[in-house]
Scaffold this active site. Sequence first.
Site, short mmCIF file in Angstrom:
data_model
loop_
_atom_site.label_atom_id
_atom_site.label_comp_id
_atom_site.label_asym_id
_atom_site.label_seq_id
_atom_site.Cartn_x
_atom_site.Cartn_y
_atom_site.Cartn_z
N LYS A 42 58.50 47.43 61.91
CA LYS A 42 58.49 46.39 60.88
C LYS A 42 59.91 46.08 60.42
O LYS A 42 60.30 44.91 60.28
CB LYS A 42 57.63 46.87 59.69
CG LYS A 42 57.36 45.80 58.65
CD LYS A 42 56.74 46.40 57.40
CE LYS A 42 55.24 46.29 57.37
NZ LYS A 42 54.67 46.70 56.06
N THR A 62 50.38 49.71 42.38
CA THR A 62 49.31 49.79 41.38
C THR A 62 48.73 51.19 41.41
O THR A 62 48.20 51.63 42.42
CB THR A 62 48.23 48.73 41.69
OG1 THR A 62 48.88 47.47 41.68
CG2 THR A 62 47.14 48.73 40.64
N LEU A 86 52.10 39.61 40.98
CA LEU A 86 52.27 38.55 41.98
C LEU A 86 50.97 38.30 42.72
O LEU A 86 50.33 39.23 43.18
CB LEU A 86 53.34 38.95 43.01
CG LEU A 86 54.71 39.41 42.48
CD1 LEU A 86 55.61 39.78 43.65
CD2 LEU A 86 55.33 38.33 41.62
N LEU A 110 37.47 30.75 36.51
CA LEU A 110 36.05 30.49 36.27
C LEU A 110 35.49 29.64 37.41
O LEU A 110 34.53 28.91 37.21
CB LEU A 110 35.87 29.77 34.92
CG LEU A 110 36.04 30.64 33.67
CD1 LEU A 110 35.86 29.80 32.41
CD2 LEU A 110 35.06 31.81 33.65
N GLY A 133 31.62 30.68 43.33
CA GLY A 133 31.60 30.56 44.78
C GLY A 133 31.22 31.88 45.43
O GLY A 133 30.34 32.60 44.94
N GLY A 147 37.86 38.49 46.68
CA GLY A 147 38.13 39.40 47.78
C GLY A 147 39.61 39.71 47.79
O GLY A 147 40.27 39.65 46.76
N CYS A 205 43.48 43.31 46.45
CA CYS A 205 43.78 43.77 45.09
C CYS A 205 42.54 43.93 44.23
O CYS A 205 42.24 45.04 43.78
CB CYS A 205 44.76 42.80 44.43
SG CYS A 205 46.42 42.99 45.06
C1 UDX Z 1 45.59 39.33 42.26
C2 UDX Z 1 46.12 39.07 40.82
O1 UDX Z 1 45.90 37.71 40.45
C3 UDX Z 1 47.59 39.41 40.73
O2 UDX Z 1 48.06 39.23 39.41
C4 UDX Z 1 47.71 40.87 41.15
O3 UDX Z 1 48.89 41.46 40.90
C5 UDX Z 1 47.27 41.02 42.61
O4 UDX Z 1 45.90 40.65 42.65
P1 UDX Z 1 45.53 38.06 44.58
O5 UDX Z 1 44.73 39.20 45.09
O6 UDX Z 1 46.65 37.55 45.40
O7 UDX Z 1 46.19 38.40 43.14
O8 UDX Z 1 44.51 36.84 44.38
P2 UDX Z 1 43.98 35.91 43.21
O9 UDX Z 1 44.60 34.58 43.34
O10 UDX Z 1 44.07 36.57 41.90
O11 UDX Z 1 42.44 35.76 43.65
C6 UDX Z 1 41.63 36.90 43.88
C7 UDX Z 1 40.28 36.51 44.45
O12 UDX Z 1 39.49 35.90 43.45
C8 UDX Z 1 40.30 35.54 45.62
O13 UDX Z 1 39.34 35.98 46.58
C9 UDX Z 1 39.87 34.22 45.02
O14 UDX Z 1 39.24 33.36 45.93
C10 UDX Z 1 38.89 34.71 43.96
N1 UDX Z 1 38.71 33.77 42.84
C11 UDX Z 1 39.76 33.49 42.02
C12 UDX Z 1 37.45 33.23 42.59
O15 UDX Z 1 36.49 33.49 43.32
N2 UDX Z 1 37.29 32.40 41.51
C13 UDX Z 1 38.32 32.11 40.67
O16 UDX Z 1 38.09 31.36 39.70
C14 UDX Z 1 39.59 32.66 40.94
#
Ligand code: UDX
Length: 465
Positions: A35, A121, A153, A270, A273, A277, A280
């Site tokens: 990497k 984390t 992030l 909100l 769907g 996933g 995180c």
């Molecule tokens: C998340 C946190 O937002 C971030 O602060 C943390 O440090 C890392 O984890 P991330 O995993 O990149 O970030 O995705 P995020 O944009 O938060 O979305 C997470 C999941 O929730 C996605 O699968 C997204 O599709 C879903 N989601 C999000 C919904 O189903 N509905 C929503 O309204 C918002």
Amino acid sequence: MELCIIGAGYVGLTTGACLSEIGHHVAVTDCDAAKIADLERGRLPIYEEFLQPLVEGNQAAGRLRFTTEAPAAIAAAEAIFVCVGTPPDRDGKANLAAVERVTRQIAECAAGHKLIIGKSTVPARTAEHIRRTLDTFARNRASFEVVSNPEFLREGTGVYDFFHPDRIVVGCDTAAAAARMRELYRPVLEGLFQCPCHARPAADCGWHAPAWMETSTTSAELIKHAANSFLSLKISYANAIADICELAGADALAVLRGIGLDRRIGEAFLRPGLGFGGFCFPKDLSAFLEIAAELGYDFRLLREVQAINAERVALFVRKLRESLWVLEDKTLGVLGLAFKPGTDDTRLSPAMAVAHELLKHKLRLQVYDPKAMERARAELPPEVVYCGHPEAVAEGAEAVLILTEWPEFRALDWTAMKARMLRPLVLDGRNLFRAGELEALGFEYAALGQGVVAHTTSAAAPVTS
Ligand code: UDX
């Protein structure tokens, strides 16, 4: 400042590149030599918007380098960021083996005074363990200050989030450590940077001074898990409301907007769907349940959040089955495989879970994702057909399924798509369209929370898993 980042994953790589952009000298190390070799040649292991030019620019400017020589990088740095993975064990607890290994390595290589900054984390009180481990294994008369500085992030918008954070949380014990952290982030706190996402000064690209929060290391660690769990909770709440709306014959998007316009609640997260996933939320939720249990608190609320999320894929497939009756031998088009738009990440992607579930029915899946095809190919069985263009998924299909809400899917020539399909049925797992939009083009359309396919069942008929 001279900085060392240990761990070149999403967090370490993005944080390292951004810290070099605001003027620090950053050495990024990783135990994966291949990497690091790729990174030295400018090949990034992930897709992240704006990251490639940021890495190239700062490498060329001599502020960012990649190295497998962790001991030298640790010895030269004033502050060392721990950004290694904390994957879940079988019981959902975060595996801290990499954190411990790296902590011991730091203790053995460091000399002089170092700030050790935890970004991975981790469960509450990990900083205390890090502190103890450093004291036990320290050589060369080194002294340490341990800081917990959780990252917030989001994948896909990580570079933007670094420069436009809502808050920067710093957990530490001494005023001196807090002052060094403030100095480290000063350009972001005061808007003294050229935004790499807009190529404009901070003041001209919507930058607002982030909240600066100093607290204990344990509180900082808990903020990260509590924040992500709360966001997961909002999503599961939205999904539960969506199911109730279907039962009541109401429009979930309208109801959720009506809720979110209350500033105490807010509209973000909100969107109903297929559920959340990625690497995180599911991981952090399991870990937080375990952390709470170990502390003696049964976090029942979060178990329900998990349960509601786990039902979404089955609910979607059931809805499809109710429309198509029989799934076997049919051709289905799939738009989207990444866990959300803006990333090539398919880890714990609800879209991939739908694909896996459908493939149990011996049908033909024609899939397209703007970024995640390569990763999906490594994970899905060989019979899946990968299309070179999104419209090709419609060829001979009895339904097109929208599984990731990439904005470009809205802009497709849906009339041409319809002409290619055997049956003009669209099942929208992400509410990319509003009810009526695709129907106006002659499609049968259904989404989670926007009623059922018009001609199959009445709006009052519940679809439950
Ligand atoms: C998340 C946190 O937002 C971030 O602060 C943390 O440090 C890392 O984890 P991330 O995993 O990149 O970030 O995705 P995020 O944009 O938060 O979305 C997470 C999941 O929730 C996605 O699968 C997204 O599709 C879903 N989601 C999000 C919904 O189903 N509905 C929503 O309204 C918002």
